[in-house]
Design an enzyme around this catalytic site. Structure first.
Site, PDB file in Angstrom:
ATOM      1  N   ASP A 129       0.865  -1.188   0.000  1.00 28.33           N
ATOM      2  CA  ASP A 129       0.000   0.000   0.000  1.00 28.33           C
ATOM      3  C   ASP A 129       0.900   1.236   0.000  1.00 28.33           C
ATOM      4  O   ASP A 129       1.660   1.454   0.943  1.00 28.33           O
ATOM      5  CB  ASP A 129      -0.911  -0.016   1.240  1.00 28.33           C
ATOM      6  N   GLU A 168       5.238   5.040   3.392  1.00 32.52           N
ATOM      7  CA  GLU A 168       4.680   6.357   3.696  1.00 32.52           C
ATOM      8  C   GLU A 168       5.826   7.351   3.861  1.00 32.52           C
ATOM      9  O   GLU A 168       6.844   7.031   4.456  1.00 32.52           O
ATOM     10  CB  GLU A 168       3.825   6.255   4.981  1.00 32.52           C
ATOM     11  N   ASN A 182      10.092   8.146   0.229  1.00 31.87           N
ATOM     12  CA  ASN A 182       9.449   8.318  -1.068  1.00 31.87           C
ATOM     13  C   ASN A 182       9.394   6.959  -1.767  1.00 31.87           C
ATOM     14  O   ASN A 182      10.433   6.354  -2.050  1.00 31.87           O
ATOM     15  CB  ASN A 182      10.264   9.334  -1.892  1.00 31.87           C
ATOM     16  N   ASP A 224      -2.041  12.083  -2.802  1.00 29.87           N
ATOM     17  CA  ASP A 224      -2.096  13.548  -2.779  1.00 29.87           C
ATOM     18  C   ASP A 224      -2.330  14.057  -4.193  1.00 29.87           C
ATOM     19  O   ASP A 224      -1.597  13.677  -5.115  1.00 29.87           O
ATOM     20  CB  ASP A 224      -0.779  14.124  -2.234  1.00 29.87           C
ATOM     21  N   LYS A 229      -1.978  22.039  -8.595  1.00 29.90           N
ATOM     22  CA  LYS A 229      -1.365  22.979  -9.548  1.00 29.90           C
ATOM     23  C   LYS A 229      -0.532  22.218 -10.579  1.00 29.90           C
ATOM     24  O   LYS A 229       0.234  21.320 -10.215  1.00 29.90           O
ATOM     25  CB  LYS A 229      -0.444  23.950  -8.810  1.00 29.90           C
ATOM     26  N   ASP A 239     -10.828  10.648  -5.117  1.00 30.39           N
ATOM     27  CA  ASP A 239     -12.064  11.423  -5.263  1.00 30.39           C
ATOM     28  C   ASP A 239     -11.843  12.626  -6.184  1.00 30.39           C
ATOM     29  O   ASP A 239     -12.715  13.471  -6.310  1.00 30.39           O
ATOM     30  CB  ASP A 239     -12.584  11.881  -3.891  1.00 30.39           C
TER      31      ASP A 239
HETATM   32  C1  LIG Z   1      -4.268  11.874   0.990  1.00 29.30           C
HETATM   33  S1  LIG Z   1      -3.263  10.775   1.913  1.00 29.30           S
HETATM   34  C2  LIG Z   1      -4.208   9.249   1.792  1.00 29.30           C
HETATM   35  C3  LIG Z   1      -3.877   8.299   2.907  1.00 29.30           C
HETATM   36  C4  LIG Z   1      -4.547   6.916   2.829  1.00 29.30           C
HETATM   37  N1  LIG Z   1      -4.069   6.143   1.703  1.00 29.30           N
HETATM   38  C5  LIG Z   1      -6.036   7.016   2.773  1.00 29.30           C
HETATM   39  O1  LIG Z   1      -6.642   6.637   1.761  1.00 29.30           O
HETATM   40  O2  LIG Z   1      -6.611   7.454   3.793  1.00 29.30           O
HETATM   41  C6  LIG Z   1      -1.885  10.439   0.836  1.00 29.30           C
HETATM   42  C7  LIG Z   1      -0.699   9.861   1.599  1.00 29.30           C
HETATM   43  O3  LIG Z   1       0.356   9.552   0.680  1.00 29.30           O
HETATM   44  C8  LIG Z   1       1.597   9.945   1.262  1.00 29.30           C
HETATM   45  N2  LIG Z   1       2.548  10.132   0.155  1.00 29.30           N
HETATM   46  C9  LIG Z   1       2.526  11.124  -0.773  1.00 29.30           C
HETATM   47  N3  LIG Z   1       3.534  10.976  -1.652  1.00 29.30           N
HETATM   48  C10 LIG Z   1       4.213   9.853  -1.284  1.00 29.30           C
HETATM   49  C11 LIG Z   1       5.357   9.187  -1.806  1.00 29.30           C
HETATM   50  N4  LIG Z   1       5.997   9.638  -2.894  1.00 29.30           N
HETATM   51  N5  LIG Z   1       5.792   8.063  -1.180  1.00 29.30           N
HETATM   52  C12 LIG Z   1       5.147   7.593  -0.072  1.00 29.30           C
HETATM   53  N6  LIG Z   1       4.054   8.196   0.460  1.00 29.30           N
HETATM   54  C13 LIG Z   1       3.591   9.306  -0.130  1.00 29.30           C
HETATM   55  C14 LIG Z   1       1.244  11.202   2.028  1.00 29.30           C
HETATM   56  O4  LIG Z   1       2.178  11.573   3.018  1.00 29.30           O
HETATM   57  C15 LIG Z   1      -0.117  10.831   2.613  1.00 29.30           C
HETATM   58  O5  LIG Z   1      -0.016  10.179   3.854  1.00 29.30           O
END
Ligand SMILES: C[S@@+](CC[C@H](N)C(=O)[O-])C[C@H]1O[C@@H](n2cnc3c(N)ncnc32)[C@H](O)[C@@H]1O
Length: 210
Positions: free
Chosen positions: A35, A60, A87, A113, A117, A149
């Site tokens: 995940d 994460e 990352n 995320d 932009k 979404d």
């Molecule tokens: C909007 S949150 C969604 C969290 C969860 N998957 C959910 O559905 O509730 C997106 C998550 O992805 C993480 N994230 C963003 N870019 C990432 C990357 N390149 N590698 C690992 N995690 C990342 C963010 O820190 C954040 O916790």
């Protein structure tokens, strides 16, 4: 707690290497689900406690969340769940990351995320080079699940994945979830929020065909 982290910041150039399967799990031979962007890992804790015939790995980029999740998994002595900080692109591009991908049955990107932009699109987790890394190492028949979404983000992720000819769409209407990593159809935290607020969910499943 910071909500958005710039994954392209040089802070993430150094990676936490994924341990071997035997170091991470009680039984390294179980099906493995990855995940990406698992936040605090609540979704994975739910999955791991019920589906003991699967191993789960969460990646994460927010370090504090990963530290807390790791501690919780250790305290509860959960043997089929592991978290790695950083990352996802850099972690899975590493030698050990590529070995792990070869053992993965499925990957989920739940509500990544959106980076609205245009000049920030390159911060989105799904990028052509990242999909190429996955495509080069994932076994034939493995699955990628995406959910969001944000329609614009969905279109972007969909076209990025399908521009790699190794991935084909699966019709999710007829998909048999009972044999998947999430037979109970648990919802992620963001998904619960989206459902309560009656927002649209855009989702798709892809199979690595070749
Ligand atoms: C909007 S949150 C969604 C969290 C969860 N998957 C959910 O559905 O509730 C997106 C998550 O992805 C993480 N994230 C963003 N870019 C990432 C990357 N390149 N590698 C690992 N995690 C990342 C963010 O820190 C954040 O916790």
């Amino acid at each position: 707690m910071r909500q958005h982290v710039n994954p392209l910041s040089k802070n993430f150039n150094e990676i936490e290497r994924i341990p071997s399967l035997i170091e991470m799990y009680g039984n390294p031979d179980l099906n493995l689900h990855l995940d990406i962007g698992c936040a605090a890992g609540e979704f994975l804790f739910n999955l791991a406690s019920v589906n003991t015939s699967w191993n789960y790995l969460g990646i994460e980029i927010r370090e504090k969340l990963v530290k807390t999740a790791k501690l919780k998994a250790r305290e509860k002595e959960i043997k089929n769940l592991y978290f790695v900080f950083g990352n996802a692109h850099n972690i899975l591009n590493d030698v050990q990351g590529k070995i792990i991908i070869q053992n993965v049955k499925s990957i989920s990107f739940n509500f990544p995320d959106p980076w609205f932009k245009k000049r920030h699109y390159k911060r989105r987790v799904i990028q052509p080079e990242f999909i190429k890394i996955l495509s080069n190492s994932l076994p034939k028949g493995s699955l990628i699940f995406i959910k969001t979404d944000v329609k614009d983000l969905f279109d972007y992720m969909n076209s990025t994945i399908l521009s790699n000819f190794n991935f084909k769409t699966i019709n999710n209407q007829y998909f048999n979830y009972s044999e998947s990593f999430n037979p109970n159809k648990f919802r992620t935290n963001r998904e619960k929020y989206v459902c309560v607020n009656q927002l649209d969910i855009f989702e798709r499943i892809y199979i690595k065909a070749d």
